[in-house]
Design a protein around this motif. Structure first.
Motif, short mmCIF file in Angstrom:
data_model
loop_
_atom_site.label_atom_id
_atom_site.label_comp_id
_atom_site.label_asym_id
_atom_site.label_seq_id
_atom_site.Cartn_x
_atom_site.Cartn_y
_atom_site.Cartn_z
N VAL A 1 41.83 -46.92 -47.56
CA VAL A 1 42.26 -46.15 -48.71
C VAL A 1 43.76 -46.39 -48.89
N TRP A 2 44.11 -46.89 -50.06
CA TRP A 2 45.50 -47.20 -50.41
C TRP A 2 45.96 -46.25 -51.51
N CYS A 3 47.22 -45.84 -51.46
CA CYS A 3 47.75 -44.96 -52.49
C CYS A 3 49.26 -45.20 -52.63
N ALA A 4 49.89 -44.33 -53.39
CA ALA A 4 51.33 -44.44 -53.61
C ALA A 4 52.07 -44.26 -52.28
N SER A 5 53.23 -44.88 -52.22
CA SER A 5 54.03 -44.85 -50.98
C SER A 5 54.71 -43.50 -50.77
N ALA A 6 55.26 -43.35 -49.58
CA ALA A 6 56.04 -42.16 -49.26
C ALA A 6 57.31 -42.15 -50.11
N TRP A 7 57.72 -40.98 -50.56
CA TRP A 7 58.88 -40.90 -51.44
C TRP A 7 60.17 -41.33 -50.75
N HIS A 8 60.44 -40.72 -49.63
CA HIS A 8 61.68 -41.01 -48.91
C HIS A 8 61.34 -41.43 -47.49
N LEU A 9 61.74 -42.62 -47.15
CA LEU A 9 61.49 -43.13 -45.81
C LEU A 9 62.71 -43.97 -45.44
N LYS A 10 63.66 -43.37 -44.76
CA LYS A 10 64.94 -44.01 -44.50
C LYS A 10 64.80 -45.37 -43.82
N LYS A 11 63.96 -45.45 -42.80
CA LYS A 11 63.82 -46.73 -42.08
C LYS A 11 63.26 -47.82 -42.99
N ARG A 12 62.28 -47.48 -43.84
CA ARG A 12 61.74 -48.46 -44.79
C ARG A 12 62.81 -48.88 -45.78
N ASP A 13 63.50 -47.89 -46.33
CA ASP A 13 64.51 -48.19 -47.33
C ASP A 13 65.64 -49.04 -46.75
N ASP A 14 66.03 -48.75 -45.52
CA ASP A 14 67.06 -49.56 -44.85
C ASP A 14 66.55 -50.97 -44.59
N LEU A 15 65.30 -51.10 -44.13
CA LEU A 15 64.73 -52.42 -43.85
C LEU A 15 64.69 -53.28 -45.11
N ILE A 16 64.29 -52.69 -46.23
CA ILE A 16 64.22 -53.42 -47.49
C ILE A 16 65.62 -53.64 -48.07
N GLY A 17 66.54 -52.73 -47.78
CA GLY A 17 67.90 -52.83 -48.32
C GLY A 17 68.06 -52.03 -49.61
N TRP A 18 67.29 -50.95 -49.74
CA TRP A 18 67.33 -50.13 -50.94
C TRP A 18 68.39 -49.04 -50.84
N ASP A 19 69.14 -48.88 -51.93
CA ASP A 19 69.95 -47.69 -52.10
C ASP A 19 69.09 -46.71 -52.91
N PRO A 20 69.51 -45.47 -53.07
CA PRO A 20 68.67 -44.50 -53.77
C PRO A 20 68.28 -44.91 -55.20
N VAL A 21 69.18 -45.54 -55.93
CA VAL A 21 68.89 -45.95 -57.31
C VAL A 21 67.82 -47.04 -57.32
N THR A 22 67.95 -48.02 -56.45
CA THR A 22 66.97 -49.11 -56.40
C THR A 22 65.62 -48.57 -55.95
N ARG A 23 65.63 -47.69 -54.96
CA ARG A 23 64.36 -47.09 -54.51
C ARG A 23 63.68 -46.37 -55.66
N ALA A 24 64.40 -45.61 -56.43
CA ALA A 24 63.81 -44.88 -57.55
C ALA A 24 63.17 -45.83 -58.56
N LYS A 25 63.77 -46.99 -58.77
CA LYS A 25 63.25 -47.96 -59.74
C LYS A 25 62.07 -48.75 -59.19
#
Length: 171
Positions: free
Chosen positions: A61-85
């Protein structure tokens, strides 16, 4: 000396859930056999049955991702604006179950691999866009994560363990 015949490997097939009856069946399997139960999906979602000789052997079962996940966002290199987009482009493996009656060596990694290989086109067919990354969560105290290692996932790190959902008991 008598030899034991080698079982002939069967081909696994994948089928996305087509209707509410498929979702109900998947939730029944998950409630009966998954240690977290079926849970509840959020946002866009698809379900996959993995079949062997016409019988369901696994449920993904696949669904939408977690809203805030610091380790994921850091690994991808997302800042809050990029994550939102771009957060919509991450799909979460919400539940994965190999049915007890079907368990055998390597089946879990075969099923997860098949699910991953088909996810983008199936997701696009249902939602009109393709996820570019996937995430999942595993409790290291309960599972060694071997299936994720066998299917080439990247460990982002531990989370704080928060959930958007309440436990099965509603507590």
């Amino acid at each position: 000396m008598k030899s034991t015949p080698t079982p002939i490997p069967t081909k696994l097939e994948i089928r996305t859930f087509k209707n509410s009856a498929d979702w109900e069946l998947a939730h029944q399997y998950l409630d009966e056999e998954h240690f977290l139960g079926a849970g509840k999906e959020a946002g866009d979602r698809i379900g996959q049955f993995i079949l062997e000789d016409g019988s369901v052997v696994a449920v993904l079962v696949w669904c939408a991702s977690a809203w805030h996940l610091k380790k994921r966002d850091d690994l991808i290199g997302w800042d809050p604006v990029t994550r939102a987009k771009r957060l919509k482009l991450v799909a979460q493996l919400r539940r994965f179950l190999v049915l007890d009656k079907s368990r055998r060596a390597n089946l879990a990694s075969e099923c997860l691999g098949l699910g991953l290989r088909n996810l983008q086109k199936q997701w696009f067919k249902h939602h009109g866009y393709e996820p570019l990354a996937v995430e999942s969560f595993s409790d290291p105290e309960s599972h060694a994560g071997t299936v994720y290692k066998a299917t080439n996932w990247t460990l982002a790190g531990d989370t704080k363990g928060f959930s958007q959902q309440r436990s099965k008991s509603g507590a």
